[in-house]
Design an enzyme around this catalytic site. Structure first.
Site, PDB file in Angstrom:
ATOM      1  N   HIS A  69       0.860  -1.192   0.000  1.00 18.05           N
ATOM      2  CA  HIS A  69       0.000   0.000   0.000  1.00 18.05           C
ATOM      3  C   HIS A  69       0.887   1.228   0.000  1.00 18.05           C
ATOM      4  CE1 HIS A  69      -3.358  -2.691   1.689  1.00 18.05           C
ATOM      5  NE2 HIS A  69      -3.570  -2.453   0.405  1.00 18.05           N
ATOM      6  N   ALA A  70       0.631   2.100  -0.973  1.00 16.79           N
ATOM      7  CA  ALA A  70       1.568   3.177  -1.303  1.00 16.79           C
ATOM      8  C   ALA A  70       1.855   4.107  -0.127  1.00 16.79           C
ATOM      9  CB  ALA A  70       1.015   3.965  -2.489  1.00 16.79           C
ATOM     10  N   ARG A  71       0.828   4.409   0.658  1.00 12.79           N
ATOM     11  CA  ARG A  71       0.995   5.423   1.714  1.00 12.79           C
ATOM     12  C   ARG A  71       1.651   4.886   2.979  1.00 12.79           C
ATOM     13  NH1 ARG A  71      -5.548   5.756   2.429  1.00 12.79           N
ATOM     14  NH2 ARG A  71      -5.863   3.720   3.391  1.00 12.79           N
ATOM     15  N   GLU A  72       1.874   3.592   3.049  1.00 15.03           N
ATOM     16  CA  GLU A  72       2.412   2.980   4.272  1.00 15.03           C
ATOM     17  C   GLU A  72       3.935   3.037   4.241  1.00 15.03           C
ATOM     18  OE1 GLU A  72       0.279  -0.786   4.394  1.00 15.03           O
ATOM     19  OE2 GLU A  72      -1.635   0.260   4.272  1.00 15.03           O
ATOM     20  N   ARG A 127      -3.363   4.666  -1.825  1.00 13.29           N
ATOM     21  CA  ARG A 127      -3.224   3.289  -1.319  1.00 13.29           C
ATOM     22  C   ARG A 127      -2.996   2.264  -2.444  1.00 13.29           C
ATOM     23  NH1 ARG A 127      -5.425  -0.342   2.898  1.00 13.29           N
ATOM     24  NH2 ARG A 127      -6.593  -2.067   2.014  1.00 13.29           N
ATOM     25  N   ASN A 144      -3.927  -5.687  -1.983  1.00 14.68           N
ATOM     26  CA  ASN A 144      -4.208  -6.655  -0.924  1.00 14.68           C
ATOM     27  C   ASN A 144      -5.674  -7.084  -0.890  1.00 14.68           C
ATOM     28  OD1 ASN A 144      -2.774  -8.240   0.932  1.00 14.68           O
ATOM     29  ND2 ASN A 144      -3.589  -7.056   2.675  1.00 14.68           N
ATOM     30  N   ARG A 145      -6.372  -6.873  -1.984  1.00  9.26           N
ATOM     31  CA  ARG A 145      -7.688  -7.463  -2.202  1.00  9.26           C
ATOM     32  C   ARG A 145      -7.695  -8.207  -3.540  1.00  9.26           C
ATOM     33  NH1 ARG A 145      -7.357  -5.688   2.005  1.00  9.26           N
ATOM     34  NH2 ARG A 145      -8.839  -4.483   3.287  1.00  9.26           N
ATOM     35  N   HIS A 197       2.770  -4.095   6.465  1.00  5.84           N
ATOM     36  CA  HIS A 197       1.827  -2.979   6.281  1.00  5.84           C
ATOM     37  C   HIS A 197       1.931  -2.049   7.493  1.00  5.84           C
ATOM     38  CE1 HIS A 197      -0.787  -4.555   2.899  1.00  5.84           C
ATOM     39  NE2 HIS A 197      -0.082  -5.639   3.188  1.00  5.84           N
ATOM     40  N   TYR A 199      -1.145   0.897   9.482  1.00  7.57           N
ATOM     41  CA  TYR A 199      -0.656   0.901  10.836  1.00  7.57           C
ATOM     42  C   TYR A 199      -1.661   0.157  11.708  1.00  7.57           C
ATOM     43  CZ  TYR A 199      -4.237   4.529  11.098  1.00  7.57           C
ATOM     44  OH  TYR A 199      -5.428   5.189  11.009  1.00  7.57           O
ATOM     45  N   TYR A 249     -10.166  -7.292  10.787  1.00  8.45           N
ATOM     46  CA  TYR A 249     -11.485  -7.317  10.134  1.00  8.45           C
ATOM     47  C   TYR A 249     -11.471  -8.383   9.049  1.00  8.45           C
ATOM     48  CZ  TYR A 249      -8.695  -3.727   7.591  1.00  8.45           C
ATOM     49  OH  TYR A 249      -7.697  -3.013   6.973  1.00  8.45           O
ATOM     50  N   GLU A 271       1.279  -5.263  10.867  1.00  9.48           N
ATOM     51  CA  GLU A 271       0.786  -3.887  10.841  1.00  9.48           C
ATOM     52  C   GLU A 271       1.671  -3.112  11.804  1.00  9.48           C
ATOM     53  OE1 GLU A 271      -1.639  -2.600   9.054  1.00  9.48           O
ATOM     54  OE2 GLU A 271      -3.015  -4.226   8.538  1.00  9.48           O
TER      55      GLU A 271
HETATM   56  N1  ING Z   1      -4.305  -3.540   6.553  1.00 11.39           N
HETATM   57  C1  ING Z   1      -4.580  -4.771   5.818  1.00 11.39           C
HETATM   58  C2  ING Z   1      -5.489  -4.454   4.632  1.00 11.39           C
HETATM   59  O1  ING Z   1      -5.119  -4.830   3.528  1.00 11.39           O
HETATM   60  C3  ING Z   1      -5.304  -7.154   6.075  1.00 11.39           C
HETATM   61  C4  ING Z   1      -5.226  -5.814   6.702  1.00 11.39           C
HETATM   62  C5  ING Z   1      -4.372  -8.120   6.343  1.00 11.39           C
HETATM   63  C6  ING Z   1      -6.346  -7.468   5.190  1.00 11.39           C
HETATM   64  C7  ING Z   1      -4.430  -9.355   5.735  1.00 11.39           C
HETATM   65  C8  ING Z   1      -6.411  -8.709   4.576  1.00 11.39           C
HETATM   66  C9  ING Z   1      -5.445  -9.662   4.861  1.00 11.39           C
HETATM   67  O2  ING Z   1      -6.549  -3.854   4.801  1.00 11.39           O
HETATM   68  C10 ING Z   1      -3.722  -2.447   5.995  1.00 11.39           C
HETATM   69  N2  ING Z   1      -3.377  -1.439   6.831  1.00 11.39           N
HETATM   70  O3  ING Z   1      -3.501  -2.367   4.832  1.00 11.39           O
HETATM   71 ZN    ZN Z   2      -1.654  -1.928   3.988  1.00  9.89          ZN
END
Ligand code: ING
Ligand code: ZN
Length: 308
Positions: A69-72, A127, A144-145, A197, A199, A249, A271
């Site tokens: 994620h770009a902003r991290e 992001r 990450n989706r 990642h 935070y 989540y 995180e």
């Molecule tokens: N948190 C992750 C995100 O992609 C995550 C949390 C971890 C989701 C593992 C799915 C699987 O939302 C951040 N900060 O990006």
């Molecule tokens: Zn992230």
């Protein structure tokens, strides 16, 4: 301008500076670090891969990636710190030397290179990737989706304008496809997958795409507990740990869930700091402490992998 920033481990570095740094650290430490290209981004940038470890046969390997994620930005700073620590302490630090003699770390300093460049040039809070979506002016997919793990079923959006857009299909992004291909092609050696990642100060493991309990849940929970205990021992930074779905989540399409189901048993998402005071804008004054405490957790997990 063509003025290049000077690399510093205690500052956030732009992509050009990081790419020059990775070329240099490989050239200066050829017995320990080698650089190759994992792939090419949507906008045509190289995505680099550093192999860190002493050469040997039949070594287990651990993938460590930063900058999904770009902003991290603290994530990207951590990967640089990790490589620095390896080259500086190899030969003097017993634990690290043993790890590097017997494991290879495949480090991706910045996976989402287009997004990272965009956070420096235009929008600090970006992001996603920077790929063009059809039928809309909205840009980018959440990397990450975008993995094939319950893809787009929960905690992800099918709308291209959203920050958690899952993409047009699993691995639709060049960046995620490159990482997934690398892991698939090296599954016989890769025993660990650590994705960094920020935070929230959490250490997560599968599953995040459902409340299903992973086959290795008990062992992963113990490994996470021990890693967090090591991390916290340095500066008393409080971390929570557990399966992603119950700890942070439900979110489908994450790389750790995909890697786990592909056969990489020790699959974790970190995180890093903080818990929201600065959030993604963690001050540079915290890079050193964050990196040093996180390395203790990475060492703990890597030691478990080596011994199991
Ligand atoms: N948190 C992750 C995100 O992609 C995550 C949390 C971890 C989701 C593992 C799915 C699987 O939302 C951040 N900060 O990006
Ligand atoms: Zn992230």
């Amino acid at each position: 301008s063509n003025i290049r920033a000077v690399h510093s481990y205690v500052k956030y570095n732009d992509l050009d500076t990081i790419n020059a740094w990775s070329a240099n650290i490989a050239a200066q430490n050829s017995g320990l670090v080698s650089r190759s290209q994992l792939g090419t981004s949507y906008e045509g940038r190289p995505i680099y891969l550093l192999k860190v470890g002493k050469s040997g046969s039949n070594k287990k390997a651990v993938v460590l990636d930063c900058g999904f994620h770009a902003r991290e930005w603290i994530s990207v700073a951590f990967c640089q710190w990790f490589v620095k620590e390896a080259v500086e302490k190899y030969g003097s630090d017993t634990q690290l030397t043993n790890l590097l003699n017997n494991l290879d770390f495949y480090v991706v300093p910045v996976l989402n290179v287009d997004g990272y460049a965009y956070t420096w040039s235009t929008n600090r809070m970006w992001r996603k990737t920077r790929s063009v979506n059809s039928g809309t002016t909205c840009i980018g997919t959440d990397p990450n989706r975008n993995f094939n793990a319950g893809w787009c079923t929960v905690g992800a959006s099918s709308r291209a304008c959203d920050d958690t857009y899952c993409g047009s299909s699993p691995e639709s992004e060049r960046e995620t496809k490159a990482l997934a291909n690398f892991i698939r092609n090296n599954l016989s050696s890769i025993k660990g997958y650590l994705t960094i990642h920020s935070y929230s100060q959490m250490l997560l493991f599968p599953y995040s795409y459902s409340y299903a309990v992973a086959k290795d849940h008990t062992e992963l929970n113990t490994v996470a507990k021990n890693a967090v205990s090591q991390l916290t021992s340095l500066y008393k930074t409080k971390y929570t740990y557990g399966a992603g779905g119950t700890t942070i989540y439900l979110a489908a399409g994450g790389s750790d869930d995909w890697a786990y189901d592909a056969g990489v048993k020790y699959s974790f998402t970190f995180e890093l700091r903080d818990t929201g005071r600065y959030g993604f804008l963690l001050p540079e004054s915290q890079i050193q402490a964050t990196s040093q405490e996180t390395i203790l957790a990475v060492r703990s997990i890597a030691t478990h992998i080596l011994n199991n």
